[in-house]
Design an enzyme around this catalytic site. Structure first.
Site, mmCIF file in Angstrom:
data_model
loop_
_atom_site.group_PDB
_atom_site.id
_atom_site.type_symbol
_atom_site.label_atom_id
_atom_site.label_comp_id
_atom_site.label_asym_id
_atom_site.label_seq_id
_atom_site.Cartn_x
_atom_site.Cartn_y
_atom_site.Cartn_z
ATOM 1 N N ASP A 8 -13.078 -5.563 5.416
ATOM 2 C CA ASP A 8 -11.869 -6.240 5.907
ATOM 3 C C ASP A 8 -12.349 -7.253 6.950
ATOM 4 O O ASP A 8 -13.461 -7.143 7.475
ATOM 5 C CB ASP A 8 -10.959 -5.175 6.539
ATOM 6 C CG ASP A 8 -9.889 -5.760 7.424
ATOM 7 O OD1 ASP A 8 -9.135 -6.623 6.925
ATOM 8 O OD2 ASP A 8 -9.807 -5.403 8.612
ATOM 9 N N ASP A 10 -9.993 -9.271 9.724
ATOM 10 C CA ASP A 10 -9.336 -9.235 11.045
ATOM 11 C C ASP A 10 -9.287 -7.821 11.607
ATOM 12 O O ASP A 10 -8.683 -6.938 10.997
ATOM 13 C CB ASP A 10 -7.918 -9.815 10.937
ATOM 14 C CG ASP A 10 -7.955 -11.293 10.579
ATOM 15 O OD1 ASP A 10 -7.349 -11.669 9.568
ATOM 16 O OD2 ASP A 10 -8.632 -12.064 11.287
#
Ligand code: XBP
Ligand code: MG
Length: 229
Positions: A8, A10
């Site tokens: 991922d 952010d």
């Protein structure tokens, strides 16, 4: 045996949400809107993934009178916000979280593919990774799936399913790394094992479904991950 790690962005690769929040607020001010998202408000709004969707949900609740024509206004606002955000991040203000660079290096040295599955945009990914990994950043991540490439953002599995398809691997050969409840749910819905590491804006998130939740990203070594699968 792990063949690929799917990161991922952010909150996982980097603590970017505070820069997103500031960019949203600068865009609102420049657009003459008296909207302001303080940290507590932003934390609650993050339950909606995607900046455009987040603004629509916020406006729909608080300014229903704006609904007509809101969508086109939000699209323009998001383009402004993205310009502000990429400028801030491209300046090198946002490092990768401690340990992430080392984990990526270990994985690549072991022949493990590094991929990305994120809700944010390709533009934002490019700004962050060119500032942190240099101009050949996209060689580090041969597979990148961004939010607008799929029909449904996290917690839907779409970005992870497309990443698996582009990797040409089954979920059993991959491991996802996430910071949020939406991210863990998305990875699980795609049949992936996922490890969690909370970030500043997901400190209270329920990461149930993760096979392990690390206290900090520095603990996420390749050997620690290989011992889990
Ligand atoms: C986090 C998100 C994104 C960012 C804002 O993505 O939900 O929407 O908050 O970026 P992830 P945009 O944790 O999946 O990387 O404004 O570009 O959506
Ligand atoms: Mg995240």
């Amino acid at each position: 045996m792990i063949a690929a790690l799917i990161f991922d962005v952010d909150g996982t690769l980097a603590e970017t949400e505070e820069y997103h929040r500031r960019a949203f607020n600068q865009a609102f001010a420049q657009a003459g809107l008296d909207w302001y998202w303080d940290e507590a408000t932003y934390r609650t709004l993050l339950v909606t993934t995607g900046g455009k969707e987040r603004m629509l949900s916020f406006a729909g609740e608080r300014f229903p009178e704006m609904l007509g024509g809101l969508r086109s206004r939000v699209m323009k606002l998001h383009q402004l916000k993205t310009r502000i955000y990429t400028r801030a991040v491209a300046g090198g203000n946002v490092p990768l979280r401690p340990g992430m660079m080392e984990l990526i290096g270990e994985a690549r040295a072991a022949g493990i593919i590094c991929a990305i599955a994120t809700t944010t945009s390709l533009e934002n990914i490019a700004a962050l990774l060119s500032a942190t990994l240099g101009p050949s950043w996209n060689q580090t991540f041969p597979v990148i799936v961004a939010g607008d490439m799929v029909a449904q953002k996290k917690p839907a599995p779409d970005v992870y399913q497309l990443a698996l398809s582009r990797l040409g691997l089954g979920p059993e050969h991959c491991l996802a790394i996430e910071d949020s409840r939406n991210g863990v749910l998305a990875a699980r819905a795609a049949g992936l094992k996922v490890v969690g590491v909370r970030s500043a804006y997901t400190i209270g998130d329920d990461l149930a479904g993760a096979i392990r939740v690390f206290a900090n990203p520095g603990e996420i070594t390749l050997s620690a991950l290989q011992a889990l699968v």
